[in-house]
Enzyme design. Structure first.
Site, PDB file in Angstrom:
ATOM      1  N   CYS A 173       0.808  -1.224   0.000  1.00  0.00           N
ATOM      2  CA  CYS A 173       0.000   0.000   0.000  1.00  0.00           C
ATOM      3  C   CYS A 173       0.843   1.276   0.000  1.00  0.00           C
ATOM      4  O   CYS A 173       0.442   2.290  -0.576  1.00  0.00           O
ATOM      5  CB  CYS A 173      -0.926   0.033   1.216  1.00  0.00           C
ATOM      6  SG  CYS A 173      -1.686  -1.557   1.615  1.00  0.00           S
ATOM      7  N   CYS A 193       1.739   3.660  -3.068  1.00  0.00           N
ATOM      8  CA  CYS A 193       0.765   4.651  -3.552  1.00  0.00           C
ATOM      9  C   CYS A 193       0.322   5.614  -2.455  1.00  0.00           C
ATOM     10  O   CYS A 193       0.140   6.801  -2.695  1.00  0.00           O
ATOM     11  CB  CYS A 193      -0.479   3.950  -4.098  1.00  0.00           C
ATOM     12  SG  CYS A 193      -0.181   3.047  -5.618  1.00  0.00           S
ATOM     13  N   HIS A 194       0.106   5.101  -1.241  1.00  0.00           N
ATOM     14  CA  HIS A 194      -0.477   5.952  -0.197  1.00  0.00           C
ATOM     15  C   HIS A 194       0.569   6.594   0.718  1.00  0.00           C
ATOM     16  O   HIS A 194       0.217   7.436   1.545  1.00  0.00           O
ATOM     17  CB  HIS A 194      -1.462   5.143   0.657  1.00  0.00           C
ATOM     18  CG  HIS A 194      -2.621   4.603  -0.136  1.00  0.00           C
ATOM     19  ND1 HIS A 194      -3.669   5.409  -0.558  1.00  0.00           N
ATOM     20  CD2 HIS A 194      -2.887   3.369  -0.607  1.00  0.00           C
ATOM     21  CE1 HIS A 194      -4.525   4.660  -1.247  1.00  0.00           C
ATOM     22  NE2 HIS A 194      -4.079   3.429  -1.299  1.00  0.00           N
ATOM     23  N   MET A 223      -7.878   1.606  -7.053  1.00  0.00           N
ATOM     24  CA  MET A 223      -7.578   0.796  -5.867  1.00  0.00           C
ATOM     25  C   MET A 223      -7.895  -0.671  -6.192  1.00  0.00           C
ATOM     26  O   MET A 223      -9.011  -0.984  -6.614  1.00  0.00           O
ATOM     27  CB  MET A 223      -8.460   1.299  -4.720  1.00  0.00           C
ATOM     28  CG  MET A 223      -8.483   0.393  -3.520  1.00  0.00           C
ATOM     29  SD  MET A 223      -7.019   0.570  -2.481  1.00  0.00           S
ATOM     30  CE  MET A 223      -7.530  -0.497  -1.117  1.00  0.00           C
ATOM     31  N   HIS A 236       9.940  10.860 -11.881  1.00  0.00           N
ATOM     32  CA  HIS A 236      10.416   9.476 -11.735  1.00  0.00           C
ATOM     33  C   HIS A 236      11.756   9.245 -12.431  1.00  0.00           C
ATOM     34  O   HIS A 236      12.781   9.211 -11.797  1.00  0.00           O
ATOM     35  CB  HIS A 236       9.350   8.500 -12.239  1.00  0.00           C
ATOM     36  CG  HIS A 236       9.684   7.074 -11.963  1.00  0.00           C
ATOM     37  ND1 HIS A 236       9.573   6.522 -10.706  1.00  0.00           N
ATOM     38  CD2 HIS A 236      10.155   6.081 -12.753  1.00  0.00           C
ATOM     39  CE1 HIS A 236       9.963   5.247 -10.740  1.00  0.00           C
ATOM     40  NE2 HIS A 236      10.319   4.959 -11.975  1.00  0.00           N
ATOM     41  N   HIS A 260       7.277   6.802 -19.349  1.00  0.00           N
ATOM     42  CA  HIS A 260       8.371   6.083 -18.684  1.00  0.00           C
ATOM     43  C   HIS A 260       9.509   5.949 -19.682  1.00  0.00           C
ATOM     44  O   HIS A 260       9.543   5.027 -20.490  1.00  0.00           O
ATOM     45  CB  HIS A 260       7.908   4.708 -18.198  1.00  0.00           C
ATOM     46  CG  HIS A 260       8.880   4.093 -17.231  1.00  0.00           C
ATOM     47  ND1 HIS A 260      10.066   3.537 -17.645  1.00  0.00           N
ATOM     48  CD2 HIS A 260       8.858   3.983 -15.880  1.00  0.00           C
ATOM     49  CE1 HIS A 260      10.730   3.098 -16.573  1.00  0.00           C
ATOM     50  NE2 HIS A 260      10.016   3.352 -15.496  1.00  0.00           N
TER      51      HIS A 260
END
Ligand code: DHE
Length: 583
Positions: free
Chosen positions: A87, A90-91, A128, A367, A409
């Site tokens: 998790c 992302c969070h 999610m 990124h 990317h």
């Protein structure tokens, strides 16, 4: 008030209502079901950081608070592991949100236990995953996770200078190292190959294609970089361990190591004229910081936190991870990309006691990226914002932010001269099949500069890396995360003389001769001469993998390296191309 009964720890049934207080959720309030198929097959969804090193660190369990559930110590640690692994990417570790929503106690307690449980179980169309329905978490684990989210976030330990220094080991002191190259290797045409799941790199000779050495490095090693002189190789593991390998020794040997945090992905070395080999820098995901070290011993000199305000909302972010780092050719600067705050830091290393940092407001979720062909402009993907940010490293300023496609990317990207638009830099996308070409010549082609001048259609989404070479007329695009086996195990190649022509497909996975596994084909890398390009055929650790080498002129199979030591080869870094930023 809900009266449902939940199992919070093995064998213990607890009345949720009694513990949590007023949580009013009816079935109708439960979130809409996620489209599991869609989530599983969305390459972008598979490509979020997994903090699987941090996962194994013990964290302190928050003290009990009224109205908030408690978990047994064992369940708490286990749930925390799951949170960091699945998790936190992302969070956020501290649950302040990154590409996923914040899960602070303000948010979670407002929503309540049942809502959280259902949300984790069913997921949401917004991205999610539905962890409960074939997503890998049992009912008990989901209940524990919902309870965990109602507690205050667990904070993993910091990793300051004392811890960094304690981890620093010099295996071979400077005085014991040779003053010239003692081995017979052609250092310029050597490849450092990531052996992801064994925590090693393989050094492979470009000419003979022989593995000359396997060197132990950090856990789930990520990238390699070469010092400006070509003497030193730097390798970083996901466990934030940096290895310094002296290529003059016979055989090349890891002469020093250090840990710059608990989780990391990037390392670089000073390349400015007059500063060659002087310093190295490594950026961490946790704690959010970068560390500047001596280039020949890794002696830590300076650790700097990246915590601060986001570029857009200007709110405090407690864990902005360090993503790509490159070294400027115009100033003694490290160019450090801070993901969650969206800032590009140009860190002038000429005076470490009075560090001068130019902070460029860019875009959140920076990124990976690389230079244009002149080495002056740096282009970096803000992937979750579908944008590429362009930085002028000479003027130390932002040039432009351009929208390119869904989840760009580029790796380090690819530079070539377009027949119509002049010099361009290219990126592929995780979330769509396009390849965007951005004009990079503001002098001779100002009308095309810093615009997406053309989009090519590749094989599909799930692309990670593009590659060409100044001497080549081919442009390769991989698609390792594409859900179609045929697409993920092959490469698209475009003809740079005529970009209106459909791409050709090279069945690299098939060419490897390996018949088991998904055979993901990942990251093309040229040899020094630019006449052959190497691809990894990446299977899981208990299956065979390989490196397939293509003759660039004929686009035909030239050689396959199959060796039981080649476990999960992913990134490959040709020494000459890496140190000279040729891509
Ligand atoms: Fe990478 C580069 C982060 C997953 C192979 N990867 C990078 C960089 C970052 C990064 C920040 C840029 C470093 C630089 O230039 O200084 N990578 C991450 C993640 O956070 C992510 C999404 C998930 C994670 O938990 O690590 C991730 N990366 C992967 C993979 O699954 C890949 C395909 C296989 C592997 O080895 O793990 C992978 N990443 C690579 C490679 C590069 C890279 C090969 C360098 C490419 C180049 O040509 O420079």
């Amino acid at each position: 008030m809900s009266l449902s009964m939940i199992k919070l720890s093995t064998g213990a049934l607890v009345a949720a209502a009694l513990i949590f207080g007023p949580i009013a959720v009816s079935a109708a309030d439960a979130p809409a079901k996620a489209d599991l198929k869609k989530h599983e097959t969305t390459p972008g969804a598979q490509y979020t950081p997994k903090l699987d090193v941090l996962r194994d660190q013990k964290v302190e369990q928050p003290g009990r608070q009224p109205g908030v559930p408690n978990l047994s110590a064992a369940d708490f640690q286990k749930t925390n592991q799951t949170y960091f692994e699945r998790c936190a990417g992302c969070h956020g570790v501290l649950r302040k949100g990154a590409t996923g929503k914040p899960l602070t106690t303000k948010v979670t307690r407002e929503n309540g236990f049942e809502y959280l449980r259902d949300f984790i179980t069913y997921g949401s169309p917004g991205g999610m995953p539905n962890w409960g329905e074939g997503g890998g978490l049992s009912k008990a684990e989901i209940n524990n996770m919902a309870a965990y989210l109602l507690m205050e976030p667990a904070q993993p330990p910091e990793f300051g200078m004392a811890a960094i220094e304690a981890s620093w080991k010099v295996h071979v002191p400077l005085a014991d190292r040779p003053s010239k190259q003692m081995n017979k290797l052609d250092l310029d045409n050597l490849f450092s190959v990531t052996l992801r799941d064994t925590g090693q790199i393989a050094l492979i000779e470009g000419d003979s294609k022989k593995i000359v050495s396997i060197i132990d490095t950090g856990y789930a090693v990520h990238i390699s970089r070469v010092s400006a002189s070509g003497r030193y190789l730097f390798v970083i593991g996901r466990d934030a361990k940096v290895n310094l390998i002296d290529m003059y020794m016979d055989p090349p040997t890891s002469v020093a190591e250090i840990k710059v945090g608990s989780e990391a992905r990037s390392v670089e070395t000073s390349k400015m004229k007059g500063w060659e080999d002087k310093y190295a820098v490594a950026g961490a995901y946790w704690p959010p910081q970068y560390v500047i070290m001596d280039g020949d011993t890794l002696k830590p000199r300076k650790v700097v936190s990246t915590r601060g305000m986001t570029v857009d909302t200007q709110e405090y972010h407690p864990e902005p991870r360090v993503a790509a780092i490159v070294a400027s050719h115009f100033h003694p600067d490290f160019i450090i990309n801070v993901k969650e705050t969206g800032k590009v830091l140009m860190v002038d290393y000429s005076n470490l006691d009075a560090l001068n940092v130019t902070t460029i407001n860019a875009e959140r979720f920076l990124h990976d990226g690389g230079f244009d062909a002149t080495g002056r402009y740096f282009l970096v993907a803000a992937n979750a914002r579908n944008k590429v940010v362009i930085i002028d490293t000479k003027e130390r300023k932002l040039v432009k932010i351009v929208e390119t496609g869904i989840k760009p990317h580029p790796g380090r990207g690819a530079n070539f001269v377009h027949p119509k638009f002049g010099p361009v830099w290219a990126t592929s996308h995780l979330g769509d099949e396009t390849i965007a070409l951005i004009g990079t010549d503001p002098v001779k082609h100002p009308q095309y500069a810093w615009k997406v001048v053309q989009k090519l259609d590749g094989q599909g989404g799930g692309a990670l890396f593009v590659k060409t070479h100044p001497k080549s007329k081919n442009f390769y695009v991989d698609t390792p995360l594409n859900p179609e086996a045929e697409v993920s195990s092959s490469i698209a190649v475009f003809d740079l003389n005529d970009l209106t022509k459909e791409y050709a497909v090279l069945p690299i996975g098939e060419w490897s001769g390996i018949t088991e596994g998904v055979r993901r084909v990942v990251q093309g890398e040229y040899n020094k001469a630019g006449d052959e390009v190497w691809f990894s055929v990446w299977n899981s650790a208990n299956q065979e993998s390989a490196i397939v080498i293509v003759d660039d002129k004929t686009r035909k199979l030239k050689h396959v390296i199959r060796d039981k030591r080649l476990v999960t080869p992913t990134g490959k870094f040709n020494f000459y191309n890496t140190r000279n930023d040729v891509y």
